[in-house]
Structure formats: structure tokens, C-alpha cells
Write a protein that holds these residues in place. Structure first.
Motif, PDB file in Angstrom:
ATOM      1  N   HIS A 154      74.885  65.279  -0.196  1.00  0.00           N
ATOM      2  CA  HIS A 154      74.261  66.396  -0.925  1.00  0.00           C
ATOM      3  C   HIS A 154      73.285  67.121  -0.013  1.00  0.00           C
ATOM      4  O   HIS A 154      72.426  66.500   0.620  1.00  0.00           O
ATOM      5  CB  HIS A 154      73.511  65.868  -2.154  1.00  0.00           C
ATOM      6  CG  HIS A 154      72.925  66.949  -3.003  1.00  0.00           C
ATOM      7  ND1 HIS A 154      73.555  67.421  -4.129  1.00  0.00           N
ATOM      8  CD2 HIS A 154      71.771  67.670  -2.884  1.00  0.00           C
ATOM      9  CE1 HIS A 154      72.816  68.370  -4.675  1.00  0.00           C
ATOM     10  NE2 HIS A 154      71.730  68.537  -3.941  1.00  0.00           N
ATOM     11  N   ASP A 155      73.396  68.460   0.048  1.00  0.00           N
ATOM     12  CA  ASP A 155      72.461  69.267   0.830  1.00  0.00           C
ATOM     13  C   ASP A 155      72.307  70.639   0.182  1.00  0.00           C
ATOM     14  O   ASP A 155      73.198  71.481   0.246  1.00  0.00           O
ATOM     15  CB  ASP A 155      72.942  69.425   2.271  1.00  0.00           C
ATOM     16  CG  ASP A 155      71.906  70.133   3.145  1.00  0.00           C
ATOM     17  OD1 ASP A 155      70.797  70.412   2.648  1.00  0.00           O
ATOM     18  OD2 ASP A 155      72.205  70.390   4.329  1.00  0.00           O
ATOM     19  N   ASP A 156      71.173  70.859  -0.468  1.00  0.00           N
ATOM     20  CA  ASP A 156      70.915  72.147  -1.115  1.00  0.00           C
ATOM     21  C   ASP A 156      70.677  73.268  -0.111  1.00  0.00           C
ATOM     22  O   ASP A 156      70.673  74.445  -0.495  1.00  0.00           O
ATOM     23  CB  ASP A 156      69.702  72.030  -2.047  1.00  0.00           C
ATOM     24  CG  ASP A 156      70.021  71.259  -3.326  1.00  0.00           C
ATOM     25  OD1 ASP A 156      71.107  71.477  -3.885  1.00  0.00           O
ATOM     26  OD2 ASP A 156      69.187  70.439  -3.754  1.00  0.00           O
ATOM     27  N   TYR A 157      70.460  72.911   1.155  1.00  0.00           N
ATOM     28  CA  TYR A 157      70.220  73.927   2.183  1.00  0.00           C
ATOM     29  C   TYR A 157      71.479  74.269   2.969  1.00  0.00           C
ATOM     30  O   TYR A 157      71.421  75.056   3.922  1.00  0.00           O
ATOM     31  CB  TYR A 157      69.113  73.453   3.130  1.00  0.00           C
ATOM     32  CG  TYR A 157      67.748  73.415   2.479  1.00  0.00           C
ATOM     33  CD1 TYR A 157      66.934  74.540   2.456  1.00  0.00           C
ATOM     34  CD2 TYR A 157      67.269  72.250   1.872  1.00  0.00           C
ATOM     35  CE1 TYR A 157      65.682  74.512   1.850  1.00  0.00           C
ATOM     36  CE2 TYR A 157      66.029  72.218   1.265  1.00  0.00           C
ATOM     37  CZ  TYR A 157      65.234  73.355   1.258  1.00  0.00           C
ATOM     38  OH  TYR A 157      64.004  73.317   0.644  1.00  0.00           O
ATOM     39  N   ALA A 158      72.587  73.695   2.595  1.00  0.00           N
ATOM     40  CA  ALA A 158      73.831  73.952   3.320  1.00  0.00           C
ATOM     41  C   ALA A 158      74.234  75.414   3.186  1.00  0.00           C
ATOM     42  O   ALA A 158      74.221  75.979   2.083  1.00  0.00           O
ATOM     43  CB  ALA A 158      74.945  73.056   2.792  1.00  0.00           C
ATOM     44  N   GLY A 159      74.559  76.023   4.309  1.00  0.00           N
ATOM     45  CA  GLY A 159      75.092  77.378   4.292  1.00  0.00           C
ATOM     46  C   GLY A 159      74.083  78.469   4.029  1.00  0.00           C
ATOM     47  O   GLY A 159      74.472  79.608   3.719  1.00  0.00           O
ATOM     48  N   ILE A 160      72.801  78.181   4.123  1.00  0.00           N
ATOM     49  CA  ILE A 160      71.799  79.211   3.856  1.00  0.00           C
ATOM     50  C   ILE A 160      70.629  79.050   4.829  1.00  0.00           C
ATOM     51  O   ILE A 160      70.241  77.932   5.180  1.00  0.00           O
ATOM     52  CB  ILE A 160      71.311  79.155   2.396  1.00  0.00           C
ATOM     53  CG1 ILE A 160      70.576  80.437   2.042  1.00  0.00           C
ATOM     54  CG2 ILE A 160      70.463  77.926   2.123  1.00  0.00           C
ATOM     55  CD1 ILE A 160      70.460  80.666   0.554  1.00  0.00           C
ATOM     56  N   ASP A 161      70.103  80.161   5.305  1.00  0.00           N
ATOM     57  CA  ASP A 161      69.003  80.169   6.259  1.00  0.00           C
ATOM     58  C   ASP A 161      67.704  80.481   5.523  1.00  0.00           C
ATOM     59  O   ASP A 161      67.564  81.548   4.918  1.00  0.00           O
ATOM     60  CB  ASP A 161      69.269  81.237   7.332  1.00  0.00           C
ATOM     61  CG  ASP A 161      68.189  81.263   8.410  1.00  0.00           C
ATOM     62  OD1 ASP A 161      67.280  80.411   8.371  1.00  0.00           O
ATOM     63  OD2 ASP A 161      68.256  82.150   9.305  1.00  0.00           O
TER      64      ASP A 161
END
Length: 552
Positions: A154-161
Motif C-alpha cells: 500500500h502506498d498513498d503517494y504512488a504516482g503523485i508528486d
């Protein structure tokens, strides 16, 4: 009949027999009859600790000092030695931070007029411990729970800067996470560290729950106005504050819902995607300017520490720690005309239990093999600060801290026959708890509300983060009266009385419940203190792997 052996054999047999007697004696250190834990004794302690005289026991107030003096006197009367050198007090230096009325949040949508939010009206914060005034501006990124957990995929920061941006995250963690892991990843400290590691400029938190389940916004505002506290080092640098994300704030869920609706992303749908693990982080079409003005003051407040010395020469340098926080919220804005947050459940109940466990342990003969520290902490309500200070600056050698048993906010609204043991499957302390439950004649029930993530919201978490196995013990919810639904009573209490002046001595209080919890917790500690091996994380346990590496 004579012995067909030489004198050296006789000496060897005599030594062997003496050694066996010693081992046998230590194997039966549990008294034939468990000490009496009286409801009347619990009530007597609570009548003083939760009285108006102590003005809610706010950390670094006269009321807390009076409570600390009471506990120290009880420890001394019970026969405990001072646990902080020659004193019962471990004085903790704190920086107190209060957010000023000039603090604001201004939202700048791509289209339309700016929206100005004033502190207490739309957002809440306790201030910035590092700056008298700080302004941060940036785009808003909604990053789910703000959790990065690679071991759980799980990674809520995936694909976003999010570099240089303001991150908006929901409280809590994914439902699919196992209870204690869910609690760990719900920690606000961990979420701020994660956001900072991804380059965020600031963090805004929103309650993830529906309106009927979440904490009333008025309560969030009232408590935030009491300010923050962080213990400071010799250079007066506050501990546990991230240098790049030094303040955080909570946003009124109703305000956030309006922002989402204007952006075409209704809040109910967003919550559904969180629950279904289909949420994907996104940028809101607006910027925010956060201005936080803060005042600071250096203050002191004490942990109270008592010691029962172990009887085993080889094990007395290992210390089992019982903890329970002594502080509460102190004096706040009034609720129905009452300004004193007496903290009867939270945590005069646990403090009373701690005193009675200490009394019983000091009277145990022979004494437990390991030494036992009894720790009444300050500033738990400010973020486990007193426990964190003790765990990082123990009054005994740090390598000797063997385990922690914590008691907090005993739910004594209904008479019950069970207990909840948070962390029971994490370490060998769980086996001590199961053995103690049989001896105490109580049931162990699972956590009825994992979404409340209490495993990171009380003092045991300060020990866990330093690799020390720990348990948190509370009363259960299996009512002795079959006609009573104790879970309903618990939820009603949390909704109506938790962290308000209504948690006082006038409410319904069953003093037999903390007496039962104290008796059980005493037996857990006795099992752990007399075991051949010190408490240890179970193989493969998440907390042991993350925090316990390097400990013996």
C-alpha cells in the motif's frame, strides 16, 4: 542406610539439592492466594484524583503536581523504593506551544473568490513548536490516508508528486490492515514523517469517519486550544518535531466536504473508495496559504516512578515497567457551564489501578525475580510525551527495560467479566496474559473497535517505538448482566463524555471493574517478572522487526 559415595559426591549432591530448592522456590512465587484488590480502594484513589480540587490534572499545572505528590506518597507507603535515583520524581522539561488567534488558512480555488478560515472556525491547530510565525503556501494534494506501507502493498503517494505541496490526508488507515498494524499506520507522527520524506510542505488532516461516528468538531477545537507540549533536550530543542513539517492542522470535515463537492468529487464517494482500497491520490484545483502564529513557554512536569527490587541476583537488573498516565486535560472552555475536565475514566481509573498493583507487588513474598518499575506519566494527553521521555531517558539502564504493561481509561460504565489485551499476539507477554486470565478467572476478548486505533494512542506505544515489548490492558464488553449491551454503553460514553468535563465522579462508575483489571494486570506482570526469559517479540512480528532489531 549409608551412602556408597565419596565426600566430593556428597558435596555435589548437596549443592544440586540446594540449587533445585532455589529454582523450585522461584517457580512458585505466585502467592497461594492472589492479593485482594478492593473496589473501595480504587474508589478512594479516584475520589481524590478526579476531584475538582485537582482541576483536571493538566500537565505542568498545580493540579497535576498535587496528583503526582499523592501517587508518590502512595508508592512510599506501599514500600516501593524511589525509582528516579533518590527521588520518586523524574522531572520532564517541556516546551508548551499555543496557537494564536491570528492563525488563518486561506483557500484559493482556480475559479471563484478565496475562502478565509479562522482558527477554531473551519480548522484547528495547537501551533508550531519551532516558529513564532510561519506561512506555507502550496497546491493541495489529497493523499488518502497518507500511508506508505510497502510490506502491505500500500502506498498513498504512488504516482503523485507532493514536493512543495500541502498534503490533505484522512485520519486512520485502511480497514484491511490487521488491528495493531492499522493502529501503527494511523499514527499522526508516522504520517507527518512520511509526508516530509516525500517532500510535502505541510499536512492537513480530516476525520475519515461519517458524521455520526466521528468526534464532534467542537471537541476537536476545544482540545486544540489547550495547546501542545514537547519535551526538550539540553539545547531546548523540542523532541519529535519534524523540521520541515513542523506544524499540522485539522480541517472541519464539513468544510472539506464542500471543497470536494465544488471540485466534483463528493466526499461519500471518496470515503467509499478508501474503504474499498480503490482510492487514488489527486490534486485539488486550488492552492492554500497557511499562516500559523504561536507562543511558546518552557515548563516542567514530573513522571512519578517507584521501584520494587527483584529478588533474583541474575535478573534484578532487568525491569518490567507498569505504566499509567496521571495527567488529563485540565481546565478548558466550558461544556454546559463546567470547565474542569476531571478525567475520572481517563485516567484516574488507571492511576488508581497502578497504585493498587504497586501495593500488591511490594507485598509479594518472595519478591518477583525481576525488578518492577511503576510509572505514572505526565503529558500523555499531549501525545504520550511523558512516557516518550522516560523511554528515551530511563531512570535505569536503557538495556535493562524488559517490557511494559500499560493501563489507561478503564471502561467502568458496566460490570463485565472480560478484558481486552491490545498487543496480545505481538510478544511473549501475550502468553503471560493468557496464563494470568486462567488464574484470574476472566475472559480475553478481541478489540471491539479496531478503527479507534487505541494501540498507538496510549503510553505503551512510546515503549514499542524503542523496541520494548508491551501490552495495553483494558476492561472488556461482556456484561455480567445478560440484558445489558456493554458495547453500546462504551460507544455512548465515548460519544458523550470522552475528553469532556462530563468524565467526572457524578457519572455511572462501577469500581469493581478497575479492581478486576488491576488483579488481572498484577498476575500478568508476576508471570512476566518470574519467567526464565525476558519478554520478547514473537518471530516475524511487525513491531519486533521494525523497532526491536538490535535488542537482546
Amino acid at each position: 542406610m549409608g551412602c556408597a559415595c565419596d565426600s566430593s559426591d556428597g558435596v555435589w549432591q548437596t549443592e544440586t539439592m540446594l540449587r533445585a530448592i532455589v529454582i523450585l522456590a522461584f517457580s512458585f512465587t505466585v502467592p497461594a492466594q492472589v492479593p485482594d484488590f478492593r473496589a473501595e480502594a480504587i474508589r478512594a484513589h479516584m475520589k481524590f484524583l478526579a476531584s475538582d480540587l485537582l482541576e483536571g490534572r493538566g500537565a505542568a499545572t498545580r493540579g497535576h503536581d498535587l496528583a503526582a505528590a499523592y501517587v508518590a506518597a502512595q508508592f512510599e507507603a506501599a514500600g516501593l523504593a524511589p525509582g528516579a535515583g533518590e527521588s520518586y520524581y523524574q522531572v520532564v522539561p517541556f516546551l508548551r506551544t499555543i496557537a494564536g488567534a491570528q492563525s488563518t488558512v486561506t483557500l484559493h480555488p482556480d475559479r471563484g473568490a478565496p475562502l478565509l478560515l479562522k482558527i477554531g472556525d473551519g480548522f484547528a491547530t495547537s501551533g508550531d513548536p519551532l516558529h513564532a510565525e510561519r506561512t506555507v503556501s502550496g497546491s493541495l494534494v489529497v493523499a488518502g490516508y497518507g500511508v506508505t506501507a510497502p510490506e502491505l502493498g500500500h502506498d498513498d503517494y504512488a504516482g503523485i508528486d507532493v514536493r512543495g505541496k500541502i498534503v490533505v490526508i484522512f485520519s486512520g488507515a485502511p480497514d484491511r490492515f490487521e488491528g495493531t498494524l492499522r493502529a501503527h499506520y494511523s499514527s499522526s507522527l508516522g504520517k507527518i514523517e512520511t509526508a516530509a520524506a516525500h517532500g510535502a510542505a505541510a499536512v492537513i488532516t480530516v476525520d475519515h469517519r461519517e458524521e455520526g461516528d466521528r468526534v464532534p468538531w467542537s471537541r476537536v477545537v476545544r482540545q486544540s486550544r489547550l495547546g501542545a507540549m514537547h519535551w526538550v533536550d539540553a539545547a531546548r530543542v523540542p523532541h519529535g518535531v519534524n523540521a520541515s513539517v513542523s506544524h499540522s492542522l485539522a480541517l472541519d470535515p464539513d468544510v472539506f466536504g464542500s471543497l470536494l463537492a465544488a471540485a466534483g468529487r463528493p466526499l461519500p464517494a471518496l470515503r467509499q473508495s478508501l474503504e474499498r482500497s480503490t482510492f487514488r491520490s489527486f490534486v485539488l484545483p486550488m492552492r492554500a496559504t497557511i499562516r500559523i502564529v504561536s507562543s511558546h513557554e518552557l515548563v516542567e512536569s514530573a513522571n512519578v516512578v517507584g521501584l520494587v527490587r527483584g529478588s533474583d541476583p541474575a535478573l534484578r537488573q532487568e525491569y518490567l515497567v507498569y505504566s499509567s498516565h496521571l495527567d488529563h486535560l485540565g481546565i478548558s472552555e466550558p461544556v454546559d457551564g463546567d470547565t474542569i475536565n476531571n478525567g475520572a475514566f481517563d485516567n484516574a481509573s488507571g492511576s488508581a489501578a497502578l497504585i493498587e498493583i504497586a501495593r500488591a507487588m511490594a507485598a509479594t513474598r518472595p519478591a518477583p525475580r525481576r525488578s518492577i518499575l511503576f510509572l505514572a506519566t505526565t503529558a500523555e494527553e499531549k501525545g504520550l510525551r511523558g512516557a516518550d521521555y522516560f523511554a528515551g531517558n530511563p531512570t535505569v539502564p536503557a538495556g535493562g527495560l524488559a517490557g511494559n504493561i500499560n493501563i489507561d481509561q478503564i471502561m467502568m460504565v458496566e460490570a463485565v467479566r472480560d478484558v481486552i489485551v491490545h498487543g496480545i499476539d505481538a510478544s511473549s507477554l501475550g502468553e503471560a496474559a493468557r496464563t494470568a486470565a486462567v488464574r484470574a478467572g476472566v475472559e480475553i476478548s478481541p478489540d471491539p473497535a479496531p478503527e479507534e486505533v487505541v494501540f498507538v494512542r496510549s503510553d505503551q506505544y512510546a515503549f514499542i517505538r524503542r523496541g520494548i515489548p508491551a501490552l495495553y490492558i483494558d476492561a472488556g464488553y461482556l456484561a455480567l448482566d445478560a440484558a445489558v449491551d456493554a458495547q453500546v454503553s462504551r460507544r455512548k460514553w465515548v460519544k458523550e463524555r470522552y475528553h469532556t468535563p462530563k468524565d467526572d465522579l457524578e457519572q455511572r462508575l462501577d469500581y469493581g471493574v478497575p479492581a478486576m483489571v488491576a488483579r488481572f494486570a498484577f498476575l500478568v506482570g508476576l508471570e512476566a517478572a518470574n519467567a526464565d526469559a525476558a519478554p520478547a517479540w514473537l518471530p516475524g512480528n511487525f513491531f519486533g522487526e521494525k523497532f526491536g532489531r538490535g535488542r537482546r
